[in-house]
Each structure stands twice: as C-alpha cells, then as structure tokens.
Design an enzyme around this catalytic site. Sequence first.
Site, short mmCIF file in Angstrom:
data_model
loop_
_atom_site.label_atom_id
_atom_site.label_comp_id
_atom_site.label_asym_id
_atom_site.label_seq_id
_atom_site.Cartn_x
_atom_site.Cartn_y
_atom_site.Cartn_z
N ASN A 191 7.04 -7.33 -3.27
CA ASN A 191 5.91 -7.51 -2.36
C ASN A 191 4.63 -7.54 -3.18
O ASN A 191 4.50 -6.84 -4.19
CB ASN A 191 5.82 -6.36 -1.34
CG ASN A 191 4.62 -6.54 -0.41
OD1 ASN A 191 4.60 -7.43 0.43
ND2 ASN A 191 3.59 -5.72 -0.58
N ILE A 194 -2.99 -7.08 -1.15
CA ILE A 194 -4.32 -6.70 -1.64
C ILE A 194 -4.71 -5.39 -0.96
O ILE A 194 -4.92 -5.35 0.25
CB ILE A 194 -5.36 -7.80 -1.34
CG1 ILE A 194 -4.96 -9.09 -2.05
CG2 ILE A 194 -6.75 -7.36 -1.77
CD1 ILE A 194 -5.86 -10.28 -1.72
N TRP A 209 -3.01 1.77 0.75
CA TRP A 209 -2.18 0.91 1.60
C TRP A 209 -1.99 1.59 2.96
O TRP A 209 -1.60 2.74 3.05
CB TRP A 209 -0.84 0.54 0.95
CG TRP A 209 -0.08 1.60 0.23
CD1 TRP A 209 0.10 2.89 0.60
CD2 TRP A 209 0.61 1.43 -1.00
NE1 TRP A 209 0.88 3.53 -0.30
CE2 TRP A 209 1.22 2.67 -1.30
CE3 TRP A 209 0.82 0.35 -1.87
CZ2 TRP A 209 2.00 2.87 -2.44
CZ3 TRP A 209 1.59 0.54 -3.00
CH2 TRP A 209 2.16 1.78 -3.27
N GLU A 255 5.78 -13.51 -1.74
CA GLU A 255 4.43 -14.09 -1.93
C GLU A 255 4.39 -15.05 -3.10
O GLU A 255 3.66 -16.06 -3.07
CB GLU A 255 3.40 -12.97 -2.12
CG GLU A 255 3.02 -12.21 -0.85
CD GLU A 255 4.00 -11.13 -0.47
OE1 GLU A 255 3.84 -10.54 0.61
OE2 GLU A 255 4.96 -10.88 -1.26
N ASP A 305 -16.65 -1.28 4.72
CA ASP A 305 -15.50 -2.16 4.97
C ASP A 305 -15.89 -3.46 5.67
O ASP A 305 -17.04 -3.69 6.03
CB ASP A 305 -14.45 -1.41 5.79
CG ASP A 305 -13.07 -1.52 5.18
OD1 ASP A 305 -12.68 -2.65 4.83
OD2 ASP A 305 -12.40 -0.49 5.02
#
Length: 511
Positions: A191, A194, A209, A255, A305
């Site tokens: 996996n 980002i 994460w 990915e 954020d």
Amino acid sequence: MYYSTMPFPFNDLCEFISALESAGELSRVSDSISPHLEITELTDRMSKAPATHIPVNAPPFLSTGGKALLFEKPTGYAMPVAINLFGSLARVSMALGVSHPNDIAARITDMLDLKPPQGLMEKVALLPKLMEAANFPPRTVKSGPCQEVVEQGEDVDLGKFPVLTCWPKDGGPYITFPLVITREPGTGRPNMGIYRMQVFSRNEAGMHWHIHKDGARHYDSAAAKPERLPVAVAIGADPATCYAASAPLPGGIDEMLFSGFLRGKPVDLVKCKTNDLLVPASAEIVLEGYVDPAEPLRAEGPFGDHTGYYSPVDDYPVFHVECVTRRRDPIYHATIVGRPPQEDYFLGYATTRIFLPLMRLMLPELADICCPPEGVFHNCVIASIRKRYPAQARRVMAGLWGMGQMSFARTIIVVDADVPVEDMSAVAFEAFANTDPRRDMMFFDGPTDALDHSAPQPFFGSKVGIDATRKIAGEVSPAFGGQGRPWPEEITMSDEVKKKMDEVWNKLRGV
C-alpha cells in the site's frame, strides 16, 4: 490545455519541473525564504491567484492555482523546495499526460467494456486484471538514483531537510507530501498513501494514518501478531506516482500498478537498504524505518488542515527512521493545505473525474459528480442523475454513502442530468426551486471523516441528502406528501427564435 510537445511519461520529479518551466507554469524564487511559515504564506497566495492557463468557460474553482513554485534558497538549507506542482487543472493534467482527467476516465470506461462481465462484482474484479494484462505492473531494478547517497545510524537527521512549519499554531514541522509505503502482514499486499508526518526529532516522526486508511489497517495487523511494521517513505517521485498515492483505489489495486497504467509505462522500484519494501527508484529522498505497535502512541498536532481549521492534538504511532537514502542533489517536494482552494483540491478533482466510471458500475443512472472546494470533499457532493422513477434520487444518495470514501460525505445534493454540476449558480437554482424540506431531505447517521470537526463525536455524525431533481409522477402524489398537482414546465425559448436572434445578438456585442 496539456502541451503535446512535453515528454511523457515523466521519469522523475526533475523532468516534470523542467516541463512545467518550459510551459510557463513554474516560478523560481531566488530570495531566501524560510520553511517556517514564509513558504506557506507565498504558496497560499499563489494557490489562490488566477491560473496561468484557464480552460474556456471554466467555473471559478477551476480558474485558480497560479504557478508551481521552486524555492531555490530556503533559509538555512542548500536543498530547494518544490511546491504547488499539481495546483491547477493544467498542471495536474500535465502530470497525468492528458488534456483533462476525463481522458483517463474514458480509458477506464473502454477497459470495462472490453469484456462484458456477468455481474457487478465480476466487473470490479476485472479492472486490476486488465491493468496487469496491459503490461503495467511495476518492475524491480537493482539500483536507482534514490540511493546515490546512503546515511545510517548517527548520520540520520531529518533536520537536514527543509521540512515546512506551515501555520503559526502547528505542533511543529511537517513532512506534507510523503509517499508512505507498507506491506500488509500475512498477505504481503503493498500500500502507498499520503499521511502527514510531524517531525519529533532527528530520527522520529509521527505517522498520521487515520483509522479508515489502509496504512492504519496494516498497523493493526502488525499489532495483532505482534510485530514491528516496516515502513518506507518516498519524497519527490514522478508525478503519476505522486498522484496514485493520493487516489482512493478499490481494494486489490496496487498504487504502483495504477501509476504504471497512468504512465503507460511500468514504475521502476528498488529494494530498500534496511528492509524488503520496494520504493520508486527515481525518488528524490527515501526514509526507511518502522513503527512498533508495542510502544506507546505519541501526541501529534495541532495541524492547519485542508478544512481551513486546525485539527487537534491526537495520539499516533511513531515512525523510527533507521536509514535515509537520496539523490546527490535532491529536491524536497512539499505541499500545503488550508482554506481552499489549495493544491490538494486539484488532485481530488482529478480523482472525481477518473473514478466516475467505477461509481457508475454501482449507480448506472449517475450522469456526473462534483465536490466543490468549499465542501473540502467530505462536506458536500453534488450528483446529477438520469431520473426514471420516483425516489431515484434517494437511491443514489444511499448508494454514494455506501462507496468507500464517499461514505464520509456530510451533504449530498442530487440534481437532474441536464444541470451542470460544476456550475454552482445552476445547482443552487435547482436546489432552491425544487425542494420541499419535509419531502426532499433525507437524514442519515453514519461514519464521518476524521477531520470533520462539526461532528458531535469523532468518526460519527449525521448526514443529509437533498433531492433537488424535478419531481415526476408519483413524487407529487399523496403517498409522498403531495396533493397530486402537476409539476410546472421550465421556461425555455424555442430553438428557431434563438437561431434567428443569434445574428442580431452578435451585432449588439460587436462580434
């Protein structure tokens, strides 16, 4: 919009930066600008400036982005900082080698139509097989530019990199565009995602994460054994691989495989020096290490954020850096997030366009979809549908809430297929004109994005679906709370008169 004279695929970040500069999409900053707040301030201004190349009739939210920036002399560092590389529709299209992300969606549609499967699940399972059959799987090479310099032990120092402190109340400097690579214990499935990383010390960083992410799932699997989870972090890869790391891929699609599909060329991978993980051979910088589920979590944050607000302090695993490999003269690749529009919006916009064919597998009536920047993706989704029967808009709302990251959407607005979903004025007109609150609003409780600060508790809250479609027979009946009165016809001029007046109108405009 895409410049056909540009080389594609780009083999690495440097080639992409050179192509951006040739296309007039890059500004070099030769002044000494600090990674502490100052780079963010200039990048934020640039992200909200008019784009260099604006598509004809583009909505306002696709008309911003300014240029990519290369800070040649960040204060205190010899290593340049590249930022805002994907921060406009033109640049994200260049990164993917297309005139518009819709071109990739068309490729996926064609692939799904190559072999008519018997059912939905067979179609979903077919996609990774088609990609593999097209010779896109990554290939392992013996060496790569990312390992020209190797530093281990006491030589490991994250302070050598111009890591950004983005906003005044951030908990510290953050690595903002890390391609975090793990492998699921047991299955060995790779996996890449980002996940921001707050730098704690010369060889430690937070691994942010969220509970819904695949990286967190791999961490939980390691904790169940228990065992350390090897982690590698690439900084500054080729642009297709950078995009692939951001994409919410269906289960079973690697990915790196997806990047190869986008590039039309396999991604070269090289084995790490201290573990068995494979990383992009052309990366600028690679951090090798591990997270240990047996050790306590550490407080991370606050962080300014993509919601436009600070996300609060929370506990996350610690990434221990054992080895750093890099190019001899690397470029540090970063991004910033904050009040939109920012660079992350255009990466997300590409995703909504590219993955629309997969969403139509579940919802064939889905005509188009848009996540306006003001909704920061998880706050608002606008969908248009080809409507045939009563309450079909409700089916679509429920279907979207059942799809991966769409499950976090707080508000879904459904309009008819002839309404341009990227035209916020047109959508607002339909929503204000066609909705009766009691009849046309559907409330639902479910999972929320980890960064949804409006939710009454973490990860769970309410959602609303708004049926802004024109009501048809059955929807105005007493069973739906109506009185059986007919829905009015919308005002339109005849095509004959329009055509006749075109010439006069052009004269009035001096055309």
